[in-house]
Write an enzyme that holds these catalytic residues in place. Structure first.
Site, mmCIF file in Angstrom:
data_model
loop_
_atom_site.group_PDB
_atom_site.id
_atom_site.type_symbol
_atom_site.label_atom_id
_atom_site.label_comp_id
_atom_site.label_asym_id
_atom_site.label_seq_id
_atom_site.Cartn_x
_atom_site.Cartn_y
_atom_site.Cartn_z
ATOM 1 N N ARG A 23 63.224 -53.042 -62.589
ATOM 2 C CA ARG A 23 63.450 -53.934 -61.434
ATOM 3 C C ARG A 23 64.583 -54.935 -61.687
ATOM 4 N NH1 ARG A 23 59.340 -54.826 -57.335
ATOM 5 N NH2 ARG A 23 57.855 -53.157 -57.512
ATOM 6 N N ARG A 27 64.904 -60.062 -56.670
ATOM 7 C CA ARG A 27 64.908 -61.426 -56.129
ATOM 8 C C ARG A 27 65.174 -62.534 -57.128
ATOM 9 N NH1 ARG A 27 59.311 -60.476 -53.256
ATOM 10 N NH2 ARG A 27 59.232 -59.239 -55.144
ATOM 11 N N ARG A 36 70.229 -60.118 -49.428
ATOM 12 C CA ARG A 36 68.959 -59.947 -48.709
ATOM 13 C C ARG A 36 68.794 -60.923 -47.541
ATOM 14 N NH1 ARG A 36 64.853 -59.216 -47.030
ATOM 15 N NH2 ARG A 36 62.982 -59.296 -48.292
ATOM 16 N N ASP A 72 63.317 -47.688 -53.372
ATOM 17 C CA ASP A 72 61.906 -47.990 -53.621
ATOM 18 C C ASP A 72 61.138 -46.692 -53.763
ATOM 19 O OD1 ASP A 72 60.009 -50.484 -53.571
ATOM 20 O OD2 ASP A 72 58.925 -48.829 -52.647
ATOM 21 N N TYR A 149 49.090 -45.257 -52.713
ATOM 22 C CA TYR A 149 49.626 -46.011 -51.562
ATOM 23 C C TYR A 149 49.338 -45.279 -50.255
ATOM 24 C CZ TYR A 149 51.933 -49.294 -54.650
ATOM 25 O OH TYR A 149 52.162 -50.266 -55.589
HETATM 26 O O1 CP3 Z 1 64.448 -51.282 -60.962
HETATM 27 C C1 CP3 Z 1 65.238 -51.527 -60.036
HETATM 28 O O2 CP3 Z 1 65.985 -52.512 -60.016
HETATM 29 C C2 CP3 Z 1 65.360 -50.491 -58.913
HETATM 30 C C3 CP3 Z 1 64.709 -50.804 -57.690
HETATM 31 C C4 CP3 Z 1 63.202 -50.692 -57.562
HETATM 32 C C5 CP3 Z 1 62.478 -51.439 -56.582
HETATM 33 N N1 CP3 Z 1 61.194 -50.988 -56.589
HETATM 34 C C6 CP3 Z 1 63.055 -52.455 -55.711
HETATM 35 C C7 CP3 Z 1 62.179 -53.378 -54.983
HETATM 36 C C8 CP3 Z 1 62.285 -49.842 -58.183
HETATM 37 C C9 CP3 Z 1 62.491 -48.873 -59.328
HETATM 38 C C10 CP3 Z 1 61.028 -50.036 -57.536
HETATM 39 C C11 CP3 Z 1 59.815 -49.266 -57.893
HETATM 40 C C12 CP3 Z 1 58.535 -49.611 -57.246
HETATM 41 N N2 CP3 Z 1 58.307 -50.005 -55.968
HETATM 42 C C13 CP3 Z 1 57.282 -49.495 -57.884
HETATM 43 C C14 CP3 Z 1 57.061 -48.968 -59.276
HETATM 44 C C15 CP3 Z 1 57.444 -49.904 -60.329
HETATM 45 C C16 CP3 Z 1 56.463 -50.979 -60.627
HETATM 46 O O3 CP3 Z 1 56.864 -52.136 -60.530
HETATM 47 O O4 CP3 Z 1 55.348 -50.643 -60.999
HETATM 48 C C17 CP3 Z 1 56.296 -49.881 -56.963
HETATM 49 C C18 CP3 Z 1 54.812 -49.921 -57.217
HETATM 50 C C19 CP3 Z 1 56.954 -50.173 -55.754
HETATM 51 C C20 CP3 Z 1 56.337 -50.546 -54.463
HETATM 52 C C21 CP3 Z 1 56.772 -51.889 -54.072
HETATM 53 N N3 CP3 Z 1 58.032 -52.209 -53.601
HETATM 54 C C22 CP3 Z 1 56.007 -53.082 -54.087
HETATM 55 C C23 CP3 Z 1 54.560 -53.164 -54.553
HETATM 56 C C24 CP3 Z 1 56.843 -54.095 -53.609
HETATM 57 C C25 CP3 Z 1 56.490 -55.520 -53.331
HETATM 58 C C26 CP3 Z 1 56.504 -56.264 -54.613
HETATM 59 C C27 CP3 Z 1 56.794 -57.701 -54.410
HETATM 60 O O5 CP3 Z 1 56.867 -58.353 -55.456
HETATM 61 O O6 CP3 Z 1 56.954 -58.174 -53.264
HETATM 62 C C28 CP3 Z 1 58.110 -53.541 -53.356
HETATM 63 C C29 CP3 Z 1 59.307 -54.245 -52.861
HETATM 64 C C30 CP3 Z 1 60.531 -54.203 -53.719
HETATM 65 N N4 CP3 Z 1 60.995 -53.093 -54.368
HETATM 66 C C31 CP3 Z 1 61.447 -55.272 -53.947
HETATM 67 C C32 CP3 Z 1 62.485 -54.759 -54.724
HETATM 68 C C33 CP3 Z 1 63.719 -55.467 -55.197
HETATM 69 C C34 CP3 Z 1 61.346 -56.660 -53.354
HETATM 70 C C35 CP3 Z 1 61.807 -56.563 -51.937
HETATM 71 C C36 CP3 Z 1 62.459 -57.802 -51.398
HETATM 72 O O7 CP3 Z 1 63.684 -57.966 -51.607
HETATM 73 O O8 CP3 Z 1 61.763 -58.570 -50.750
#
Ligand code: CP3
Length: 343
Positions: A23, A27, A36, A72, A149
């Protein structure tokens, strides 16, 4: 070209331990927040120029040894036919969760070129802009994590609906997992053919089941995906979160690199995996709230233990948190490069 990361994935000799952060685009970076501010998260994922821009931010700002495609894990789930939303301040939601056969019947196995063309386009832009400076990692959610999910309709605490389906309607669960396996294999193969140089399977919820159920309901599908993707010739990283109780099984996945979360000591993980493996990860994301000296101490500990394996890629044990001070993430990367030098 800095191919240290790729060589480490293959267990080859490297001059220093490469590092990237799960990640790493997100943010905690003001530069990400600036992008964003004008676009919602899903549109950001689907706008290749912007997705490429935020992918490159941590490469510049942190000096990491790999870029990871900005997207994502739920993007292909939307392409399968579910309605995906990211309401502000909540986790993802999928409306009409999958609970019966007709819901699985309706899901398609998407074609990446036709149904997710923005992924292909983002990868092409990135390979051009990266100019081989660092390798580009592609990724997908693993089948079980995506299934949770889809069945729960979003994030979950106890996975009641998922486990109920697993235990009470084994055939339906298998039917869904098989569709996911086909989807993920095709999706990652398309990413590789478009230019990603390694792929990571994120199995965030693999540790939420017993070792017996992991072996029965999760591992066979992961093995199938990895066996198919081996033909594409790039390193395959498997990150099974909360892996302590299932590492011996995880090893059977056939992955080239094993992602290790932060709840197990790296030394103990290597006792379970044996030393002939390549490992990635392990630093608690909250360690980035320690002082820089203390971050260095923890980095040295993981490096020392990770160095006993055939290969080691430094990373966090899970995604970086939005509250993380950027200067500490920079300090982490510097510490890995400094103390991870091989003589
Ligand atoms: O690693 C990276 O930089 C690549 C981008 C990436 C994102 N999500 C961007 C993201 C990757 C590889 C993911 C994977 C992902 N997404 C997972 C598996 C990895 C892990 O952390 O276990 C999961 C479970 C998700 C599903 C997901 N997407 C969730 C649960 C959330 C909300 C989390 C939160 O903290 O709000 C997201 C949103 C998300 N995915 C964001 C980002 C940068 C935040 C979105 C925003 O800008 O508001």
């Amino acid at each position: 070209m800095n191919d240290t990361f790729l060589r480490a994935c293959r267990g080859e000799q490297v001059e220093y331990t490469p590092v990237w952060l799960m990640r790493q685009a997100g943010r905690y970076l003001p530069q990400y927040q600036a992008v964003r501010a004008n676009v919602d998260f899903l549109s950001l994922c689907k706008t290749p120029e912007l997705a490429a821009e935020v992918t490159l931010q941590p490469v510049e700002i942190l000096g990491v040894d790999a870029a990871i495609l900005f997207s994502d894990i739920l993007i292909p789930v939307e392409a399968m036919g579910m309605v995906l939303e990211f309401p502000e301040k909540y986790g993802p939601t999928l409306s009409e969760p999958i609970r019966n056969k007709s819901a699985v019947d309706k899901l398609i196995v998407p074609d990446t070129e036709d149904d997710m063309p923005f992924i292909i386009e983002t990868i092409k832009i990135l390979r051009e802009k990266l100019e081989d400076k660092v390798p580009l990692i592609g990724f997908s959610g693993a089948p079980f994590t995506l299934a949770t999910y889809m069945i729960e309709g979003g994030s979950s605490k106890n996975f009641i609906n998922t486990k109920r389906m697993m235990f009470q309607n084994n055939r339906l669960f298998h039917y869904l997992m098989e569709k996911l396996t086909l989807t993920i294999t095709a999706y990652l193969a398309a990413q590789i053919r478009s230019g990603v140089q390694a792929v990571q399977l994120f199995d965030t919820w693999a540790g939420a089941v017993t070792p017996y159920d992991y072996r029965k309901f999760i591992l066979p599908f992961v093995r199938k995906i990895i066996a198919e993707l081996k033909k594409e010739g790039v390193p395959i990283i498997y990150f099974a979160n909360d892996c302590a109780g299932i590492l011996k099984e995880v090893k059977k996945s056939g992955a080239d690199v094993f992602g290790i979360d932060w709840k197990i000591d790296m030394g103990d993980a290597l006792k379970k995996l044996g030393k002939k493996v390549v490992v990635q990860g392990n630093l608690d994301p909250c360690a980035l709230f320690l002082s820089k000296d203390e971050i260095e101490e923890r980095v040295k500990d993981i490096l020392w233990k990770g160095d006993t394996a055939k290969g080691h890629i430094f990373n966090l044990g899970h995604g970086i948190l939005p509250e993380t001070p950027v200067e500490n993430a920079v300090a982490l990367v510097e510490a890995v490069h400094k103390y991870g030098k091989k003589v």
